[in-house]
Design a protein around this motif. Structure first.
Motif, PDB file in Angstrom:
ATOM      1  N   LEU A   1     -10.286   8.209   0.105  1.00 26.05           N
ATOM      2  CA  LEU A   1      -9.945   6.903   0.317  1.00 26.05           C
ATOM      3  C   LEU A   1     -10.606   6.110   1.367  1.00 26.05           C
ATOM      4  CD1 LEU A   1      -5.958   7.463   0.369  1.00 26.05           C
ATOM      5  CD2 LEU A   1      -7.128   6.087  -1.301  1.00 26.05           C
TER       6      LEU A   1
ATOM      7  N   LYS B   1     -13.477   5.858   1.365  1.00 23.60           N
ATOM      8  CA  LYS B   1     -14.656   5.152   0.537  1.00 23.60           C
ATOM      9  C   LYS B   1     -14.089   3.961   0.093  1.00 23.60           C
ATOM     10  CE  LYS B   1     -17.272   9.589  -0.607  1.00 23.60           C
ATOM     11  NZ  LYS B   1     -18.477   9.287   0.105  1.00 23.60           N
ATOM     12  N   HIS B   2     -13.242   3.505   0.222  1.00 19.69           N
ATOM     13  CA  HIS B   2     -12.825   2.176  -0.202  1.00 19.69           C
ATOM     14  C   HIS B   2     -13.697   1.167   0.096  1.00 19.69           C
ATOM     15  CE1 HIS B   2      -9.995  -0.956  -1.021  1.00 19.69           C
ATOM     16  NE2 HIS B   2      -9.859  -1.432   0.285  1.00 19.69           N
ATOM     17  N   LYS B   3     -13.916   0.427  -1.045  1.00 20.77           N
ATOM     18  CA  LYS B   3     -14.795  -0.681  -0.783  1.00 20.77           C
ATOM     19  C   LYS B   3     -16.424  -0.163  -0.718  1.00 20.77           C
ATOM     20  CE  LYS B   3     -11.733  -4.596   0.032  1.00 20.77           C
ATOM     21  NZ  LYS B   3     -11.746  -5.923   0.768  1.00 20.77           N
TER      22      LYS B   3
ATOM     23  N   GLU C   1     -12.425  -0.614  -5.282  1.00 17.26           N
ATOM     24  CA  GLU C   1     -11.164  -0.409  -4.641  1.00 17.26           C
ATOM     25  C   GLU C   1     -10.638   0.786  -4.907  1.00 17.26           C
ATOM     26  OE1 GLU C   1      -9.425  -4.638  -4.136  1.00 17.26           O
ATOM     27  OE2 GLU C   1     -10.035  -4.244  -6.165  1.00 17.26           O
ATOM     28  N   LEU C   2      -9.983   1.660  -3.654  1.00 16.73           N
ATOM     29  CA  LEU C   2      -9.359   2.684  -3.875  1.00 16.73           C
ATOM     30  C   LEU C   2      -7.995   2.530  -3.443  1.00 16.73           C
ATOM     31  CD1 LEU C   2     -12.238   5.143  -2.756  1.00 16.73           C
ATOM     32  CD2 LEU C   2     -11.646   4.615  -5.095  1.00 16.73           C
ATOM     33  N   PHE C   3      -6.912   3.420  -4.139  1.00 15.41           N
ATOM     34  CA  PHE C   3      -5.444   3.295  -3.849  1.00 15.41           C
ATOM     35  C   PHE C   3      -4.896   4.472  -3.934  1.00 15.41           C
ATOM     36  CE2 PHE C   3      -6.877  -1.021  -5.325  1.00 15.41           C
ATOM     37  CZ  PHE C   3      -6.742  -1.628  -4.222  1.00 15.41           C
TER      38      PHE C   3
ATOM     39  N   MET D   1      -8.827   3.942  -9.093  1.00 15.72           N
ATOM     40  CA  MET D   1     -10.017   3.142  -8.652  1.00 15.72           C
ATOM     41  C   MET D   1     -10.088   2.041  -9.653  1.00 15.72           C
ATOM     42  SD  MET D   1     -12.857   6.204  -9.265  1.00 15.72           S
ATOM     43  CE  MET D   1     -14.363   5.377  -8.215  1.00 15.72           C
TER      44      MET D   1
ATOM     45  N   GLN E   1       0.772  -1.206   0.052  1.00 13.32           N
ATOM     46  CA  GLN E   1       0.083   0.079  -0.120  1.00 13.32           C
ATOM     47  C   GLN E   1       0.852   1.447   0.008  1.00 13.32           C
ATOM     48  OE1 GLN E   1       0.513  -2.037   2.581  1.00 13.32           O
ATOM     49  NE2 GLN E   1       0.367  -1.040   4.516  1.00 13.32           N
TER      50      GLN E   1
END
Length: 654
Positions: A387, A389-391, A400-402, A330, A235
């Motif tokens: 981030l 709001k990941h998933k 997925e957000l990275f 995204m 990550q």
């Protein structure tokens, strides 16, 4: 500041570990800070100041105890680094009586005090260093400017400069650190005297923060400025890499995270520094820690960097033209997702920079969506809100957000272009089996080396074997790689006789190579090939490789299956050379013309060679590799998401 510099503040620090040229290379903490003010106008030095610093781990190495004479009891009562820096600031301010127009700059003996000691430790402890620590004078470089006929900068130290100027050395009664500061003060006063009349200008700079940016594939990149970092948390972002190398100046857009074949981060990054000097300092951080993980740091080339960070897409260049933006990736978008839906997904608390222009959908060459997109945010706060709001769901799919980087944008776009610019994972190296070179498999004329350093090369093995290196067969050194194509720490050596193999195993067993002891065992060619084909050889005996295990249902095709024996005089071919029916030039021919070649396509997880270990034998005649018509290839280990396009890309050109 440099035009009207009033004072220099000599700064010197010691750590709980190594001193001198290895300062900071062992990650030991600062335990002592000394400084002295030099008035450049009056050409006068002030008094010496010292403050002890309490480290988080009160363990001093023997070198530190012997050199500094510091005691754990005195350090236990000392202030921590943040309070010690406050004392330094207060002391300097009081002594200089800083007012409007008063300027000063730090001066150190070399680069290590600032770049390898103070900045990395402050970064790890989340301490914000005062502005004065972002510029400093390197006394060694200033001395070289003033005295061009002196020794090279890397060979200069306080003692050498003092001797060159014929100055009297400080009293031996001075403790460590204090004597260095005293001598540095005398050197500076001599340099600014009427004899030399040196002017301190143009100090060294430390970047405040890492600047993101783009890189063109046509850009010229100096090989001596690139490193490869390995072992990164998946990550981690380019900002985390910049934090790991804090104190060293990374070039704009010079941190590129590497992706694997599936488009996911593989724990590696290529980093470009502003100069070779900074790259050499970065290599000293080999196996330093990022959190609980140690990071390996190796040299790399400009070509390696351009393969990852370079791009040719105009769309990407336009998207990344907005500088100092935080990029979020995204993944898992519905194929019919629109920019309006993405903007609604993030909402008002994390507005996208430029609205629709701040969103880049990744597509195939025929404009089919891939499910990936990149989004720009103006500041760290907006990115952190995004981030969170990941998933979260968009439609019926979770997203997925990275955190991402400009280099990752280039890599993903290159990957989905019609001509991949980021090479796919290299297929495993296949053994070549000229029938006339097949050795008897029951003769124990081989040895196995286990526990090799990962950086070991053939020259290291030859030096390790000593007199027995003369008994190695031609092309008889086989480095074993793991599934990722990295050194596994094992190697097999084919000797000229079983007797010499026995003696080599007896005399070299548990000898050391680069501070590691190496196990040496005698074995046969059959045992060697079992391991090279993926089997295991241990105290319990031989375990066959997967390709030798019985199958519940036989395959519906058949292949010629000669024994996969590594020949005594054979080198290795890359599959791309073997499968392409072009004529090979005589300079790359391994065997006489007409030699029959056999390949095993079934399973080969541990190829017995690496690019720097393969040897060549010249042939007088050209060698033509006959095309194999109608041959079938079995592919194992494909990603579940692989489709026809990925397979066709793999075999592109064949």
């Amino acid at each position: 500041m440099t035009a009207s510099l009033d004072y220099l503040v000599i700064l010197f620090g010691t750590t709980a570990g190594a001193q001198g040229a290895k300062l900071g290379s062992d990650e030991k903490e600062l335990v002592q800070l000394l400084w002295k003010v030099v008035d450049l106008a009056r050409k006068k030095a002030g008094s010496l100041h010292e403050v002890l610093v309490r480290p988080e781990h009160l363990d001093l190495t023997e070198e530190c105890k012997e050199t500094t004479k510091l005691e754990v009891e005195s350090l236990a009562r000392a202030p921590q680094l943040e309070q010690a820096l406050q004392q330094f600031n207060q002391s300097v301010s009081n002594e200089l009586n800083i007012g409007v127009g008063t300027s000063f700059c730090l001066c150190t003996d070399g680069q290590l005090q600032i770049r390898q000691l103070l900045h990395p430790e402050a970064s790890k402890k989340n301490i914000l260093l005062p502005e004065c620590f972002y510029s400093f004078f390197d006394l060694r470089k200033e001395f070289k400017k003033c005295c061009p006929d002196s020794s090279e900068v890397d060979k200069l130290d306080v003692a050498a400069m003092t001797e060159y100027l014929n100055l009297e050395k400080s009293s031996p009664a001075w403790r460590f650190g204090a004597s260095q500061v005293e001598d540095m003060g005398n050197i500076i006063l001599t340099l600014i005297s009427e004899v030399y009349n040196h002017r301190f200008a143009d100090p060294e700079r430390v970047n405040y923060k890492f600047e993101s940016g783009t890189c063109s594939k046509m850009e010229l990149v100096d090989d001596n400025t690139i490193i490869r970092a390995r072992g990164l948390p998946w990550q981690s972002s380019d900002q985390d890499i910049a934090r790991f190398f804090k104190g060293l100046n990374i070039a704009k857009g010079g941190a590129a995270l590497c992706l694997n074949v599936q488009g996911r981060r593989n724990g590696e990054a290529l980093v470009r520094f502003v100069s070779e000097e900074h790259r050499e300092l970065a290599l000293q951080r080999h196996k330093h820690h990022m959190g609980n993980r140690y990071i390996e740091v190796y040299k790399a080339t400009g070509e390696d960097f351009l393969k990852i960070a370079g791009g040719t897409s105009n769309e990407a260049a336009q998207f990344l033209s907005k500088e100092n933006q935080v990029i979020v990736r995204m993944r898992g978008l519905p194929f019919n997702a629109t920019t309006e839906e993405v903007l609604t997904f993030f909402g008002q608390h994390c507005p996208v920079t430029g609205g629709k222009e701040g969103i880049l959908f990744v597509t195939y060459p025929d404009n089919r969506p891939t499910g990936d997109a990149f989004v720009l945010f103006a500041c760290e706060e907006y990115a952190q809100n995004a981030l969170k709001k990941h998933k979260d769901l968009l439609g019926k799919r979770y997203i997925e957000l990275f955190r991402s980087t400009a280099a990752e944008v280039q890599q993903v776009l290159n990957r989905y272009s019609s001509t991949p610019l980021v090479p796919l994972a290299a297929p495993p190296i296949l053994p070549v089996l000229p029938q006339q070179f097949m050795p008897p498999t029951n003769v124990r004329d081989c040895i196995r080396l286990r526990g090799l350093p990962y950086a070991a090369i053939i020259e290291d093995i030859l030096e390790f074997l000593g007199e027995f290196s003369a008994d190695i067969r031609t092309h008889g050194v086989h480095m074993v790689l793991n599934h990722q194509g990295r050194p596994s720490g094992d190697a097999f050596i084919q000797m000229k006789s079983a007797d010499r193999a026995f003696l080599a195993a007896q005399k070299c067993h548990k000898k050391t190579m680069k501070d590691r002891y190496i196990e040496v065992f005698q074995c046969s060619a059959e045992e060697m090939n079992f391991v090279l084909m993926g089997g295991t050889l241990n105290r319990n005996g031989l375990s066959p490789p997967p390709c030798k295990l019985p199958c519940l249902s036989p395959p519906s095709y058949s292949l010629p299956a000669p024994a996969a024996v590594i020949p005594t005089e054979a080198a290795l071919y890359q599959p791309s050379v073997l499968l392409n029916p072009r004529t090979l030039q005589s300079s790359t021919a391994y065997y006489p013309a007409g030699a029959q070649l056999f390949m095993n396509y079934t399973y080969y997880p541990s190829p017995p060679g690496s690019p720097h270990t393969l040897g060549y034998s010249l042939s007088a005649a050209n060698t033509n590799v006959p095309p194999q018509h109608g041959m079938m290839v079995k592919m194992q280990g494909l990603a579940y998401s692989s489709g026809f396009k990925e397979i066709l890309n793999l075999f592109q050109g064949y």
